[in-house]
Design a protein around this motif. Structure first.
Motif, PDB file in Angstrom:
ATOM      1  N   ASP A  25       0.616  -1.120   0.127  1.00  0.00           N
ATOM      2  CA  ASP A  25      -0.079   0.267   0.592  1.00  0.00           C
ATOM      3  C   ASP A  25       0.769   1.384  -0.235  1.00  0.00           C
ATOM      4  O   ASP A  25       1.295   1.778   0.936  1.00  0.00           O
ATOM      5  CB  ASP A  25      -1.304   0.135   1.064  1.00  0.00           C
ATOM      6  CG  ASP A  25      -1.872   1.097   1.472  1.00  0.00           C
ATOM      7  OD1 ASP A  25      -1.862   1.755   0.133  1.00  0.00           O
ATOM      8  OD2 ASP A  25      -1.978   1.336   2.249  1.00  0.00           O
ATOM      9  N   ASP A  27       0.242   4.555  -0.983  1.00  0.00           N
ATOM     10  CA  ASP A  27      -0.202   5.708  -0.070  1.00  0.00           C
ATOM     11  C   ASP A  27      -0.701   5.641   1.103  1.00  0.00           C
ATOM     12  O   ASP A  27      -0.718   6.916   2.436  1.00  0.00           O
ATOM     13  CB  ASP A  27      -0.922   6.414  -1.293  1.00  0.00           C
ATOM     14  CG  ASP A  27      -2.012   5.766  -1.321  1.00  0.00           C
ATOM     15  OD1 ASP A  27      -2.308   4.761  -0.387  1.00  0.00           O
ATOM     16  OD2 ASP A  27      -2.966   5.320  -2.350  1.00  0.00           O
ATOM     17  N   ASN A  29      -3.718   3.886   2.112  1.00  0.00           N
ATOM     18  CA  ASN A  29      -4.858   4.789   3.273  1.00  0.00           C
ATOM     19  C   ASN A  29      -5.416   3.584   3.385  1.00  0.00           C
ATOM     20  O   ASN A  29      -6.751   3.342   3.534  1.00  0.00           O
ATOM     21  CB  ASN A  29      -5.385   5.672   1.333  1.00  0.00           C
ATOM     22  CG  ASN A  29      -5.708   3.762   0.562  1.00  0.00           C
ATOM     23  OD1 ASN A  29      -5.557   3.703   0.302  1.00  0.00           O
ATOM     24  ND2 ASN A  29      -6.690   4.290  -0.388  1.00  0.00           N
ATOM     25  N   THR A  31      -5.570   0.636   1.179  1.00  0.00           N
ATOM     26  CA  THR A  31      -5.350  -0.708   0.503  1.00  0.00           C
ATOM     27  C   THR A  31      -4.929  -0.473  -0.346  1.00  0.00           C
ATOM     28  O   THR A  31      -4.603   0.825  -1.113  1.00  0.00           O
ATOM     29  CB  THR A  31      -6.975  -0.551  -0.078  1.00  0.00           C
ATOM     30  OG1 THR A  31      -7.808  -0.118   0.804  1.00  0.00           O
ATOM     31  CG2 THR A  31      -7.755  -0.959  -1.308  1.00  0.00           C
ATOM     32  N   ALA A  33      -3.953  -0.792  -4.239  1.00  0.00           N
ATOM     33  CA  ALA A  33      -5.249  -1.326  -5.294  1.00  0.00           C
ATOM     34  C   ALA A  33      -3.788  -0.588  -6.890  1.00  0.00           C
ATOM     35  O   ALA A  33      -2.947  -0.612  -6.401  1.00  0.00           O
ATOM     36  CB  ALA A  33      -5.571   0.418  -4.844  1.00  0.00           C
ATOM     37  N   THR A  35      -3.255   1.496  -8.441  1.00  0.00           N
ATOM     38  CA  THR A  35      -2.562   3.391  -8.873  1.00  0.00           C
ATOM     39  C   THR A  35      -1.356   3.181  -7.877  1.00  0.00           C
ATOM     40  O   THR A  35      -0.812   4.256  -7.240  1.00  0.00           O
ATOM     41  CB  THR A  35      -3.338   3.775  -8.307  1.00  0.00           C
ATOM     42  OG1 THR A  35      -4.052   4.358  -7.215  1.00  0.00           O
ATOM     43  CG2 THR A  35      -4.497   4.141  -9.356  1.00  0.00           C
ATOM     44  N   ASP A  36      -1.251   1.909  -6.404  1.00  0.00           N
ATOM     45  CA  ASP A  36      -0.057   1.701  -5.795  1.00  0.00           C
ATOM     46  C   ASP A  36       1.659   2.012  -6.666  1.00  0.00           C
ATOM     47  O   ASP A  36       2.404   1.907  -5.852  1.00  0.00           O
ATOM     48  CB  ASP A  36      -0.132   1.307  -4.896  1.00  0.00           C
ATOM     49  CG  ASP A  36      -1.151   1.553  -3.155  1.00  0.00           C
ATOM     50  OD1 ASP A  36      -0.934   2.903  -2.906  1.00  0.00           O
ATOM     51  OD2 ASP A  36      -1.597   1.551  -3.122  1.00  0.00           O
ATOM     52  N   GLN A  86      -4.492   7.807  -3.651  1.00  0.00           N
ATOM     53  CA  GLN A  86      -5.959   7.331  -3.437  1.00  0.00           C
ATOM     54  C   GLN A  86      -6.809   8.482  -2.052  1.00  0.00           C
ATOM     55  O   GLN A  86      -6.209   9.055  -1.095  1.00  0.00           O
ATOM     56  CB  GLN A  86      -6.381   5.735  -3.092  1.00  0.00           C
ATOM     57  CG  GLN A  86      -6.219   5.071  -4.667  1.00  0.00           C
ATOM     58  CD  GLN A  86      -5.671   3.694  -3.424  1.00  0.00           C
ATOM     59  OE1 GLN A  86      -6.000   3.250  -2.705  1.00  0.00           O
ATOM     60  NE2 GLN A  86      -4.081   3.127  -4.264  1.00  0.00           N
ATOM     61  N   ALA A  87      -7.997   8.793  -2.158  1.00  0.00           N
ATOM     62  CA  ALA A  87      -8.615   8.963  -1.060  1.00  0.00           C
ATOM     63  C   ALA A  87      -7.747   8.526   0.191  1.00  0.00           C
ATOM     64  O   ALA A  87      -7.968   7.418   0.514  1.00  0.00           O
ATOM     65  CB  ALA A  87     -10.340   8.945  -0.628  1.00  0.00           C
ATOM     66  N   ASP A 102       3.132  12.387  -7.888  1.00  0.00           N
ATOM     67  CA  ASP A 102       1.330  12.523  -7.440  1.00  0.00           C
ATOM     68  C   ASP A 102       1.300  12.339  -8.823  1.00  0.00           C
ATOM     69  O   ASP A 102       0.862  13.871  -9.795  1.00  0.00           O
ATOM     70  CB  ASP A 102       0.986  12.276  -6.721  1.00  0.00           C
ATOM     71  CG  ASP A 102      -0.624  11.952  -7.083  1.00  0.00           C
ATOM     72  OD1 ASP A 102      -1.398  10.868  -7.926  1.00  0.00           O
ATOM     73  OD2 ASP A 102      -1.991  12.335  -6.270  1.00  0.00           O
ATOM     74  N   GLY A 106      -6.853   7.824 -12.635  1.00  0.00           N
ATOM     75  CA  GLY A 106      -7.385   7.163 -11.795  1.00  0.00           C
ATOM     76  C   GLY A 106      -7.092   5.112 -11.583  1.00  0.00           C
ATOM     77  O   GLY A 106      -8.007   4.229 -11.290  1.00  0.00           O
ATOM     78  N   SER A 107      -6.331   4.936 -12.107  1.00  0.00           N
ATOM     79  CA  SER A 107      -5.909   4.001 -12.959  1.00  0.00           C
ATOM     80  C   SER A 107      -4.332   3.202 -13.234  1.00  0.00           C
ATOM     81  O   SER A 107      -4.000   4.602 -13.742  1.00  0.00           O
ATOM     82  CB  SER A 107      -6.863   3.682 -14.280  1.00  0.00           C
ATOM     83  OG  SER A 107      -6.557   4.535 -15.795  1.00  0.00           O
TER      84      SER A 107
END
Length: 402
Positions: A25, A27, A29, A31, A33, A35-36, A86-87, A102, A106-107
């Motif tokens: 993970d 970033d 957050n 999760t 994902a 985009t990490d 991510q958020a 960054d 988003g993908s």
């Protein structure tokens, strides 16, 4: 020699797929994902480099990131670009010379099945290129829409090998020619696979030294799992290392000391002792196992003085008694409170250690009992030569049973 642009910028690390058994993970957050994923560059030169306007390219996404104006990467500094925070997440942090960006996507950018990572310098109309997971090498001036048709490749392009999901593909050490794919990602920090990045055997699997703390358990050769009593670290800047050769680490390549030992390239301080165990040691010293300074192994193929362009953080691990630990698989000593180690401590660390042990100043000057016979110098050099002449591993006792 790593392919580079701008006199020293190389591709240093790629996190292809954050999702896997390791689930990384980037970033933070909560999760792991798509985009990490990230690409990390490194300045391997001895001078600052302006990377403003340098572009990252991908076959399916074109120019997906450009470094902003005023981006100066210091010697040994890392520049990490993450696909998208991510958020609830944020960019990682590193040393004062490390930069984090960054891309705002988003993908995902990177194709997990295999891809090319291309870094283009418009000023020199030149690019470097890395492939992984068996992806054929692209020809960006022809294959990529919008890419400069006159650009030339610096070097032949590099194959980073195959990735393992959740782990990055990284050079070891930073800027080196060896790639590893089974290490926890190090976004924006050194890969210097005891120095930072060293993996220690624990009852729960390998742990990186920078994640350890007092009270954690480490496997020992003699007493099973034992708790860490104290950890001290000290960072040496690239300038200090260049000015004082004593601060340079000893690099021990994978397999240099015996079959699969170390498991991965190991860096230790010059005076740090590793275990030699053999019938040759028995004949020369009257004991089968001895501890010798890493610098006395320089005649061994794959053991050399490292000359990195970046800072190094050295760690000392103190156990309840002098122990043999396992660093990247190599049997190596814990902190031995002898003269050399004590002189390496700064005054604050020395005071902290005396307080921890409940001792007055100077009480540590009495040498404690070592875990093994300690020796150095000419006799070790002769031992090394006998091992080399006879083709014997340095950290195996298998030949003693023959």
């Amino acid at each position: 020699m790593a392919d580079s642009i701008l006199g020293g910028i190389v591709i240093n690390e790629i996190l292809v797929d954050p999702n896997g058994a390791n689930n990384f993970d980037t970033d933070g957050n909560g999760t792991a994902a798509a985009t990490d994923e990230f690409v990390e560059l490194l300045n391997t030169s001895g001078a600052p480099i302006d990377i403003s306007g340098v572009e990252l390219w991908d076959a399916g996404n074109g120019n997906w990131f450009t470094f902003p104006p005023g981006t100066i990467l210091q010697p040994g500094g890392h520049a990490m670009v993450m696909a998208g925070v991510q958020a609830g997440g944020s960019l990682p942090t590193g040393g004062p010379d490390d930069l984090f960006f960054d891309a705002g996507r988003g993908s995902a950018v990177i194709n997990n099945g295999g891809d090319n990572v291309v870094v283009y310098d418009p000023g020199a109309d030149q690019f470097i290129q890395a492939t992984f997971n068996g992806d054929p090498q692209d020809n960006p001036p022809v294959d990529y829409a919008g890419f400069s048709p006159t650009a030339t490749r610096s070097g032949a392009g590099e194959n980073f090998g195959n990735d393992q999901d959740g782990f990055s593909i990284q050079r070891t050490p930073d800027g080196g020619n060896t790639f590893v794919n089974n290490q926890t990602p190090t976004p924006g920090t050194s890969n210097i696979c005891f120095t930072q990045g060293t993996l220690f055997a624990t009852p729960f699997g390998p742990r990186r030294i920078e994640t350890l703390k007092p009270g954690d358990l480490l496997n020992t050769q003699d007493h099973g799992a034992q708790r860490i009593k104290w950890i001290w670290s000290r960072k040496r800047s690239a300038e200090e290392i260049r000015a004082n050769a004593a601060f340079r680490a000893i690099r021990i390549e994978k397999g240099a000391l015996g079959r699969d030992l170390p498991h991965e390239t190991l860096h230790v301080s010059q005076q740090h002792r590793v275990l030699i165990a053999s019938r040759i040691a028995q004949r020369m010293f009257g004991v089968a196992e001895i501890l010798v300074p890493a610098k006395d192994l320089l005649a061994v193929d794959g053991v050399e003085v490292a000359r990195p362009a970046h800072s190094i953080t050295y760690y000392h691990i103190l156990m309840q008694q002098h122990e043999i630990l396992f660093a990247n698989g190599v049997p190596a000593e814990s902190l031995y409170l002898g003269k050399e180690a004590l002189e390496a401590l700064d005054p604050a660390a020395s005071d902290a250690l005396h307080r921890l042990l409940g001792l007055h100043k100077g009480a540590l000057r009495r040498r404690p009992a070592p875990a093994r016979h300690l020796t150095k110098g000419r006799r070790v050099h002769r031992l090394v030569m006998r091992h080399l002449i006879n083709g014997k591993p340095f950290t195996s006792v298998s030949d003693m049973a023959q």
